[in-house]
Scaffold this active site. Structure first.
Site, PDB file in Angstrom:
ATOM      1  N   LYS A  51      -5.281  13.486   1.560  1.00  0.00           N
ATOM      2  CA  LYS A  51      -4.903  11.837   2.210  1.00  0.00           C
ATOM      3  C   LYS A  51      -3.447  12.060   2.706  1.00  0.00           C
ATOM      4  CE  LYS A  51      -3.923   8.146  -0.316  1.00  0.00           C
ATOM      5  NZ  LYS A  51      -3.922   6.753  -0.969  1.00  0.00           N
ATOM      6  N   ARG A  97     -10.022   2.748  -5.240  1.00  0.00           N
ATOM      7  CA  ARG A  97      -9.638   3.923  -6.082  1.00  0.00           C
ATOM      8  C   ARG A  97      -8.780   3.557  -7.008  1.00  0.00           C
ATOM      9  NH1 ARG A  97      -4.232   5.429  -5.775  1.00  0.00           N
ATOM     10  NH2 ARG A  97      -4.075   7.305  -4.590  1.00  0.00           N
ATOM     11  N   ASN A 157       3.807 -13.689 -11.739  1.00  0.00           N
ATOM     12  CA  ASN A 157       4.295 -13.155 -10.739  1.00  0.00           C
ATOM     13  C   ASN A 157       5.698 -13.582 -10.383  1.00  0.00           C
ATOM     14  OD1 ASN A 157       3.834 -11.084  -8.526  1.00  0.00           O
ATOM     15  ND2 ASN A 157       4.093 -12.874  -7.093  1.00  0.00           N
ATOM     16  N   MET A 216      -0.171   0.072 -13.333  1.00  0.00           N
ATOM     17  CA  MET A 216      -0.727   0.500 -12.055  1.00  0.00           C
ATOM     18  C   MET A 216       0.131   0.552 -10.905  1.00  0.00           C
ATOM     19  SD  MET A 216      -3.621   1.318 -13.262  1.00  0.00           S
ATOM     20  CE  MET A 216      -4.256   2.109 -11.855  1.00  0.00           C
ATOM     21  N   GLY A 217       1.438  -0.050 -10.951  1.00  0.00           N
ATOM     22  CA  GLY A 217       2.339  -0.416  -9.868  1.00  0.00           C
ATOM     23  C   GLY A 217       3.293   0.695  -9.488  1.00  0.00           C
ATOM     24  N   THR A 218       3.723   1.680 -10.825  1.00  0.00           N
ATOM     25  CA  THR A 218       4.720   2.523 -10.735  1.00  0.00           C
ATOM     26  C   THR A 218       4.188   3.712 -10.116  1.00  0.00           C
ATOM     27  OG1 THR A 218       5.913   1.537 -12.399  1.00  0.00           O
ATOM     28  CG2 THR A 218       6.318   3.613 -12.063  1.00  0.00           C
ATOM     29  N   ASP A 219       4.638   4.184  -8.995  1.00  0.00           N
ATOM     30  CA  ASP A 219       4.010   5.540  -8.341  1.00  0.00           C
ATOM     31  C   ASP A 219       5.229   6.043  -7.695  1.00  0.00           C
ATOM     32  OD1 ASP A 219       4.432   3.705  -6.416  1.00  0.00           O
ATOM     33  OD2 ASP A 219       2.407   3.689  -5.543  1.00  0.00           O
ATOM     34  N   LYS A 255      10.742   3.318  -9.699  1.00  0.00           N
ATOM     35  CA  LYS A 255       9.937   2.297 -10.172  1.00  0.00           C
ATOM     36  C   LYS A 255       9.674   1.875 -11.585  1.00  0.00           C
ATOM     37  CE  LYS A 255       7.374   1.348  -6.045  1.00  0.00           C
ATOM     38  NZ  LYS A 255       5.957   1.313  -5.354  1.00  0.00           N
TER      39      LYS A 255
HETATM   40  P1  NAD Z   1       2.383  -5.882  -2.322  1.00  0.00           P
HETATM   41  O1  NAD Z   1       3.593  -5.511  -1.545  1.00  0.00           O
HETATM   42  O2  NAD Z   1       1.329  -6.428  -1.567  1.00  0.00           O
HETATM   43  O3  NAD Z   1       2.808  -6.765  -3.619  1.00  0.00           O
HETATM   44  C1  NAD Z   1       3.846  -6.518  -4.413  1.00  0.00           C
HETATM   45  C2  NAD Z   1       3.814  -7.344  -5.594  1.00  0.00           C
HETATM   46  O4  NAD Z   1       5.021  -6.858  -6.403  1.00  0.00           O
HETATM   47  C3  NAD Z   1       3.939  -8.668  -5.549  1.00  0.00           C
HETATM   48  O5  NAD Z   1       3.359  -9.190  -6.529  1.00  0.00           O
HETATM   49  C4  NAD Z   1       5.275  -8.995  -5.475  1.00  0.00           C
HETATM   50  O6  NAD Z   1       5.540 -10.427  -5.916  1.00  0.00           O
HETATM   51  C5  NAD Z   1       5.810  -8.050  -6.633  1.00  0.00           C
HETATM   52  N1  NAD Z   1       7.166  -7.627  -6.574  1.00  0.00           N
HETATM   53  C6  NAD Z   1       7.782  -7.292  -5.513  1.00  0.00           C
HETATM   54  N2  NAD Z   1       9.115  -6.908  -5.715  1.00  0.00           N
HETATM   55  C7  NAD Z   1       9.351  -7.123  -7.353  1.00  0.00           C
HETATM   56  C8  NAD Z   1      10.347  -6.829  -8.170  1.00  0.00           C
HETATM   57  N3  NAD Z   1      11.581  -6.680  -7.831  1.00  0.00           N
HETATM   58  N4  NAD Z   1      10.163  -7.247  -9.353  1.00  0.00           N
HETATM   59  C9  NAD Z   1       8.858  -7.943  -9.808  1.00  0.00           C
HETATM   60  N5  NAD Z   1       7.696  -7.975  -8.946  1.00  0.00           N
HETATM   61  C10 NAD Z   1       8.165  -7.767  -7.746  1.00  0.00           C
HETATM   62  O7  NAD Z   1       2.156  -4.353  -3.049  1.00  0.00           O
HETATM   63  P2  NAD Z   1       0.498  -4.080  -3.515  1.00  0.00           P
HETATM   64  O8  NAD Z   1      -0.161  -3.376  -2.392  1.00  0.00           O
HETATM   65  O9  NAD Z   1       0.085  -5.166  -4.361  1.00  0.00           O
HETATM   66  O10 NAD Z   1       1.108  -2.888  -4.399  1.00  0.00           O
HETATM   67  C11 NAD Z   1       1.696  -3.129  -5.648  1.00  0.00           C
HETATM   68  C12 NAD Z   1       2.144  -1.810  -6.180  1.00  0.00           C
HETATM   69  O11 NAD Z   1       1.317  -1.034  -6.340  1.00  0.00           O
HETATM   70  C13 NAD Z   1       3.077  -1.234  -5.248  1.00  0.00           C
HETATM   71  O12 NAD Z   1       4.308  -0.702  -5.855  1.00  0.00           O
HETATM   72  C14 NAD Z   1       2.269  -0.036  -4.683  1.00  0.00           C
HETATM   73  O13 NAD Z   1       3.444   1.194  -4.510  1.00  0.00           O
HETATM   74  C15 NAD Z   1       1.481   0.264  -6.081  1.00  0.00           C
HETATM   75  N6  NAD Z   1       0.256   1.213  -5.700  1.00  0.00           N
HETATM   76  C16 NAD Z   1      -0.081   1.953  -6.759  1.00  0.00           C
HETATM   77  C17 NAD Z   1      -1.195   2.624  -6.729  1.00  0.00           C
HETATM   78  C18 NAD Z   1      -1.605   3.761  -7.799  1.00  0.00           C
HETATM   79  O14 NAD Z   1      -2.502   4.458  -7.584  1.00  0.00           O
HETATM   80  N7  NAD Z   1      -1.060   3.703  -8.939  1.00  0.00           N
HETATM   81  C19 NAD Z   1      -2.114   2.675  -5.682  1.00  0.00           C
HETATM   82  C20 NAD Z   1      -1.756   1.721  -4.647  1.00  0.00           C
HETATM   83  C21 NAD Z   1      -0.535   0.899  -4.628  1.00  0.00           C
END
Ligand code: NAD
Length: 321
Positions: A67, A110, A159, A219-222, A226
């Site tokens: 990818k 995914r 949030n 799921m967010g920390t990548d 982070k």
């Molecule tokens: P997005 O930009 O649409 O949303 C970001 C979210 O994080 C919102 O809810 C926002 O309010 C919150 N946020 C932003 N800064 C913040 C902070 N300092 N403290 C607390 N909350 C905060 O992003 P998304 O597309 O929803 O993706 C969210 C996260 O998931 C991203 O960090 C992205 O890199 C990660 N991600 C991980 C995977 C994986 O496979 N693990 C895949 C895709 C995305």
């Protein structure tokens, strides 16, 4: 070579197909039949973009590819998605390019599938309250996939930024499940499963806010730096992941491991649970954490299904290459 454009992906795969494809490749990874290659991610010095590749090979399904894509922060102003990705699949026998597939929606699907797999295999059977931390683009996908894993009767959400709950409220309404925005203390005190999906660089959820028996899917920390939950939470939990190498370097576990609170070799690949080589949750009071870092093989797995479905539905374009 087959082309499946981004606009053809919507509605092409069912949630169950994504779940099955990702579950299969996690199982292959744990059996060492599938492996991810080192990730490349670079600031290209143009358009503030971050660009890179995630790639791998699954000897069971013969999915080989990568990818490519990343993050272009100026895209929103152009009416485009900031995250852009494309999946390339190659014939494992000849190296010829087999398919080019739009990867934006597939990434969301995914990632949601990985979270749902962790809920299916690790949450208590009697889990009924789902807590969501984060309300961005990914959150609705995560919520929809998680709701399918247990008969949840309530969704609680938190949030940092107000006014973002609309997309999750819509998903909860679709499923007939009450949705409520709450403070973190209450979310932790009542939720049986907690999904974190934010871009945070500092712990949001504290260990003391999570009660025994909870399953937490981070799921967010990548990326290095982070963080969504306190490292002490991982120290108190049994920690599972998609891939240990990513978990300790770019995943949620990076902080607990760096501080000596968690041993890298105690982190369990979820594929081992899927394969029956690890029991998963062993008690009702245990806290389980899934560190979902996102591996390239997940992208290849769902892209391969997308190609099959697009061909079957006449939505793929075939070109001589
Ligand atoms: P997005 O930009 O649409 O949303 C970001 C979210 O994080 C919102 O809810 C926002 O309010 C919150 N946020 C932003 N800064 C913040 C902070 N300092 N403290 C607390 N909350 C905060 O992003 P998304 O597309 O929803 O993706 C969210 C996260 O998931 C991203 O960090 C992205 O890199 C990660 N991600 C991980 C995977 C994986 O496979 N693990 C895949 C895709 C995305």
């Amino acid at each position: 070579m087959i082309i499946v454009p981004e606009h053809a992906i919507d509605g092409l795969l069912t949630e169950a197909e994504c779940f099955g494809a990702v579950e299969q490749v996690f199982a292959s990874m744990a059996r060492r039949r599938a492996g991810n290659f080192p990730v490349v991610r670079e600031a290209i010095g143009h358009a503030d973009a971050l660009y890179g590749f995630k790639s791998g090979f699954d000897r069971d399904s013969l999915a080989l590819g990568l990818k490519a894509g990343g993050f272009w922060p100026g895209n929103a102003a152009k009416g485009l998605t900031n995250h852009q990705s494309t999946v390339f699949l190659f014939d494992a026998d000849t190296g010829r390019c087999k398919a080019v597939v739009g990867g934006n929606l597939l990434t969301a699907l995914r990632t949601a599938a990985a979270c749902a797999i962790s809920v299916r295999h690790l949450a208590r059977e009697d889990a009924r309250v789902l807590g969501m931390i984060g309300a961005g683009h990914q959150s609705a996908f995560q919520l929809r996939a998680a709701l399918a894993q247990r008969p949840f009767d309530r969704v609680l959400a938190w949030n940092l930024h107000p006014g973002m709950f609309g997309r999750m409220e819509a998903v909860a309404r679709e499923h007939g499940v009450p949705f409520e925005a709450v403070e973190l203390d209450r979310l932790g005190a009542e939720a049986d499963v907690i999904v974190t999906i934010t871009s945070s660089f500092a712990a949001i959820l504290k260990a003391a806010q999570v009660r025994p028996g909870t399953h937490v899917a981070c799921m967010g920390t990548d990326t290095r730096g982070k963080q969504e939950v306190e490292a002490e939470l991982l120290a108190a939990a049994t920690v599972f992941t998609d891939e240990v190498a990513q978990s300790v370097s770019i995943g949620e576990a990076q902080h607990a491991v760096a501080r000596g609170l968690l041993a890298a070799d105690s982190i369990v690949e979820i594929g081992a649970v899927i394969n029956g080589d690890h029991p998963g949750r062993i008690s009702e009071s245990e806290i389980t954490v899934f560190d979902g870092t996102g591996v390239g093989l997940q992208d290849l797995a769902v892209a391969a299904v997308a190609v099959d479905r697009a061909v079957a539905k006449g939505l793929a374009t075939e070109v001589d290459f």
